[in-house]
Scaffold this motif. Sequence first.
Motif, mmCIF file in Angstrom:
data_model
loop_
_atom_site.group_PDB
_atom_site.id
_atom_site.type_symbol
_atom_site.label_atom_id
_atom_site.label_comp_id
_atom_site.label_asym_id
_atom_site.label_seq_id
_atom_site.Cartn_x
_atom_site.Cartn_y
_atom_site.Cartn_z
ATOM 1 N N PHE A 79 117.086 57.423 -38.870
ATOM 2 C CA PHE A 79 117.706 56.847 -40.063
ATOM 3 C C PHE A 79 116.652 56.206 -40.961
ATOM 4 C CE2 PHE A 79 118.882 52.905 -42.138
ATOM 5 C CZ PHE A 79 119.744 53.382 -43.103
ATOM 6 N N THR A 80 115.752 55.412 -40.340
ATOM 7 C CA THR A 80 114.759 54.684 -41.127
ATOM 8 C C THR A 80 113.872 55.650 -41.907
ATOM 9 O OG1 THR A 80 114.778 53.005 -39.404
ATOM 10 C CG2 THR A 80 113.006 52.880 -41.002
ATOM 11 N N LEU A 81 113.405 56.709 -41.241
ATOM 12 C CA LEU A 81 112.527 57.666 -41.915
ATOM 13 C C LEU A 81 113.277 58.421 -43.018
ATOM 14 C CD1 LEU A 81 110.515 59.042 -38.863
ATOM 15 C CD2 LEU A 81 109.793 57.349 -40.553
ATOM 16 N N LEU A 82 114.510 58.805 -42.724
ATOM 17 C CA LEU A 82 115.320 59.509 -43.730
ATOM 18 C C LEU A 82 115.589 58.599 -44.927
ATOM 19 C CD1 LEU A 82 116.566 62.339 -43.820
ATOM 20 C CD2 LEU A 82 118.756 61.304 -43.171
ATOM 21 N N PHE A 83 115.834 57.335 -44.624
ATOM 22 C CA PHE A 83 116.086 56.341 -45.673
ATOM 23 C C PHE A 83 114.881 56.246 -46.608
ATOM 24 C CE2 PHE A 83 115.245 51.834 -46.731
ATOM 25 C CZ PHE A 83 116.263 51.639 -47.646
ATOM 26 N N ILE A 84 113.675 56.203 -46.033
ATOM 27 C CA ILE A 84 112.466 56.142 -46.859
ATOM 28 C C ILE A 84 112.319 57.420 -47.666
ATOM 29 C CG2 ILE A 84 109.947 56.077 -46.775
ATOM 30 C CD1 ILE A 84 110.235 54.493 -44.183
ATOM 31 N N LEU A 85 112.533 58.543 -46.975
ATOM 32 C CA LEU A 85 112.332 59.848 -47.605
ATOM 33 C C LEU A 85 113.234 60.028 -48.820
ATOM 34 C CD1 LEU A 85 110.458 62.149 -46.635
ATOM 35 C CD2 LEU A 85 112.520 63.323 -45.859
ATOM 36 N N VAL A 86 114.454 59.490 -48.752
ATOM 37 C CA VAL A 86 115.388 59.665 -49.869
ATOM 38 C C VAL A 86 115.203 58.579 -50.923
ATOM 39 C CG1 VAL A 86 117.825 59.746 -50.513
ATOM 40 C CG2 VAL A 86 117.065 60.837 -48.409
ATOM 41 N N SER A 87 115.064 57.314 -50.494
ATOM 42 C CA SER A 87 115.087 56.233 -51.485
ATOM 43 C C SER A 87 113.763 56.088 -52.237
ATOM 44 C CB SER A 87 115.493 54.911 -50.826
ATOM 45 O OG SER A 87 114.591 54.578 -49.811
ATOM 46 N N GLN A 154 139.943 61.209 -55.509
ATOM 47 C CA GLN A 154 140.506 60.155 -54.666
ATOM 48 C C GLN A 154 139.399 59.184 -54.284
ATOM 49 O OE1 GLN A 154 141.944 63.128 -52.148
ATOM 50 N NE2 GLN A 154 140.440 62.785 -50.536
ATOM 51 N N PRO A 155 139.756 57.963 -53.898
ATOM 52 C CA PRO A 155 138.731 56.959 -53.594
ATOM 53 C C PRO A 155 137.776 57.442 -52.501
ATOM 54 C CG PRO A 155 140.937 56.010 -53.459
ATOM 55 C CD PRO A 155 141.119 57.460 -53.725
ATOM 56 N N VAL A 156 136.506 57.096 -52.639
ATOM 57 C CA VAL A 156 135.502 57.455 -51.639
ATOM 58 C C VAL A 156 135.411 56.338 -50.612
ATOM 59 C CG1 VAL A 156 133.075 58.045 -51.274
ATOM 60 C CG2 VAL A 156 134.204 58.677 -53.421
ATOM 61 N N ASN A 157 135.395 56.717 -49.351
ATOM 62 C CA ASN A 157 135.258 55.712 -48.295
ATOM 63 C C ASN A 157 133.770 55.436 -48.071
ATOM 64 O OD1 ASN A 157 135.538 54.014 -46.173
ATOM 65 N ND2 ASN A 157 136.703 55.411 -44.878
ATOM 66 N N TRP A 158 133.200 54.583 -48.954
ATOM 67 C CA TRP A 158 131.749 54.380 -48.980
ATOM 68 C C TRP A 158 131.201 53.873 -47.656
ATOM 69 C CZ3 TRP A 158 128.984 56.513 -52.611
ATOM 70 C CH2 TRP A 158 129.552 56.749 -53.859
ATOM 71 N N LEU A 159 131.759 52.757 -47.179
ATOM 72 C CA LEU A 159 131.143 52.112 -46.017
ATOM 73 C C LEU A 159 131.744 52.574 -44.696
ATOM 74 C CD1 LEU A 159 130.740 48.537 -47.523
ATOM 75 C CD2 LEU A 159 129.028 50.339 -47.310
ATOM 76 N N GLY A 160 132.776 53.422 -44.773
ATOM 77 C CA GLY A 160 133.450 53.837 -43.541
ATOM 78 C C GLY A 160 132.985 55.178 -43.006
ATOM 79 N N THR A 161 132.226 55.931 -43.788
ATOM 80 C CA THR A 161 131.712 57.217 -43.313
ATOM 81 C C THR A 161 130.194 57.163 -43.297
ATOM 82 O OG1 THR A 161 131.639 58.087 -45.554
ATOM 83 C CG2 THR A 161 133.643 58.507 -44.309
ATOM 84 N N SER A 162 129.570 57.974 -42.447
ATOM 85 C CA SER A 162 128.121 57.838 -42.309
ATOM 86 C C SER A 162 127.392 58.316 -43.569
ATOM 87 C CB SER A 162 127.624 58.578 -41.064
ATOM 88 O OG SER A 162 128.035 59.909 -41.097
ATOM 89 N N VAL A 163 127.894 59.382 -44.206
ATOM 90 C CA VAL A 163 127.257 59.844 -45.444
ATOM 91 C C VAL A 163 127.440 58.806 -46.555
ATOM 92 C CG1 VAL A 163 127.201 61.640 -47.208
ATOM 93 C CG2 VAL A 163 127.595 62.252 -44.834
ATOM 94 N N GLY A 164 128.671 58.283 -46.663
ATOM 95 C CA GLY A 164 128.954 57.265 -47.677
ATOM 96 C C GLY A 164 128.095 56.041 -47.477
ATOM 97 N N ALA A 165 127.988 55.574 -46.232
ATOM 98 C CA ALA A 165 127.209 54.368 -45.953
ATOM 99 C C ALA A 165 125.734 54.603 -46.250
ATOM 100 C CB ALA A 165 127.398 53.940 -44.497
ATOM 101 N N PHE A 166 125.249 55.800 -45.897
ATOM 102 C CA PHE A 166 123.845 56.112 -46.184
ATOM 103 C C PHE A 166 123.581 56.064 -47.691
ATOM 104 C CE2 PHE A 166 120.300 58.966 -47.038
ATOM 105 C CZ PHE A 166 119.358 58.526 -46.125
#
Lengths: 301, 276
Positions: A79-87, A154-166
């Motif tokens: 997650f950490t590496l992917l987070f850096i790679l995207v952000s 329809q509303p996006v479940n931002w914090l409830g799904t892994s893609v949304g939370a990412f």
Amino acid sequence: MPSRNLTSVSKSAAHELRTGCLFILPLVVFIVLFVLLPVLGTFINSMFQDVSFVGKRFYFFKNYEHLWSDPGFFKALKFTLLFILVSVPFELVLGLLFAMLLDQHIPFRGLLRGCVLIPWAIPAAISARTWELIYNYSYGLANYICLTLGLSTQPVNWLGTSVGAFSAVVVADVWKTAPFVAIIFLAGLQAIPRELYEQGRIDRANSWHMFFRITLPILRPVVIVALLFRTIDGLRVFDLIYVLTHGGPGGSTASVSHYAYMHFVSGDFGYGSAISVVLFVIAFVFSIVYVKVGRFSTEVL
Amino acid sequence: MRRSWLKTLLIFTGVAFMLAFCLVPFLYMVVVSFSTTPEFLTPGVPFKFTFDNFDAVLVGQSLHFMDYLRNSVLLSLISAFCCVFIGSLAAYAVTRLPVPGKMYLLFLVLAVSMFPQIGLVGYLFKFMAALGWINTYQGLLLPYIAWILPLSLWILVSYFSQIPIELDQAGLVDGCSRWQILYKIIFPVAVPGIFSTFLLAFILAFNEFMYALMLTTDYRTRTIPVGITMFQGLHGQTPWGNIMAASVITVLPAVLLAIIFQRYIIGGLTRGAVKG
């Protein structure tokens, strides 16, 4: 007369050396006691089984062996590496855009620069709480914007799904750190001699050419500095995760720092330390690169 | 002529986007803090203006917001002051005095500023617990100062190295000690640099999260960033109005500082980052 001068010089040389060491002493003491010693302590601790209310026992590399076969750790690392790679790319592109805008002769330039600093100046924990509300499923601003603009039906479940939370974590991080990148880039842009652009205009180069042939090459060292700064900062991401997603859902946004912290909190200091040491080593490798690159950037600037 | 018109339009659009991007979350925070309910964006729920949230945060005792605010301001002020003082001493020595291995010191300090905090906090917790300093000001201050010193040193060194050395020599001729030169000659000349170091150190201390999370246990020393994550309503519902009101009060000084002193903050940031 000259001999008197000489003795006073040599006497003062020793005196100057003593004063110099005395002036540096407080800084060295602070850094040794509250940075280097803790790092050493963490390293030693990582070799022990050190769980609260259980005896301390020398473990040698057992914590690291356990780490090697711990899916939770690799999930956090991934997650950490992917987070850096995207952000980080988003941060650099937006930062460059903002820096170029702030470099223009526009009215209220000082005020604009101040406004851009706001996301950076706000404590991450506080902005993370605001983002938590923005991402609220039923009444948050994010879903309001998405639904009003027709981006989603329809509303996006931002914090409830892994893609949304990412995505939520990435957006909040880009928001906070793009201004910092912009400020660094702005300094780089201002160091570019205006004559280069004049020359370019005489040679009838268009803006596009000037950007790729003049701006970007001169900015290169600054870009590398910003890149490494953001990479190392991204590696240790914690506040945002802790407040916004608590590492969830299902541990999908737990960063390495967060994973280590959870072990500290549950009382497992040995294993938490081992995780920290691994993160430390990764950051250290980047630091070496940074120092190497940083040295050449001071020459260029 | 047409080209320059197009350019103006592009810049205007860009600036509008930039402002929206940076300010919308902040403005949303302000609007929610004045609303009776955070649900005003849903259809059928009207926005009703209220001061109740601010009242609850500023006057109400149960949230301990004023305690957090006091702790944050005190800790950040003291840390920033100590960092500027200790950092100036070291920066003076590094730029003016014959100290062996000063380049190593600067690079060590640079490397230190890259350390992940999580690699320190576990040991610091045990260290402070052994001293009985968990949940005390000194237990937070000492790690804070050590944590913020590297950046302070780099900014100050970059400012001090631009001050002509002739000033020192004039002072030495007049019989000043090095210490007198530092506070009688260098400090007045370096006021902008010292001020931007102080501002940055203050902001870093004020925004710090992990140490405050691990090394405090209740409102007596807990700082705002940690305190605000623990705001809870009576019935398990997140008290968004209160949280946003507390955020606005906390963030307002930072916002004003950023706008008024943007020149100093930007100066300090670029010296700390680019010159490094």
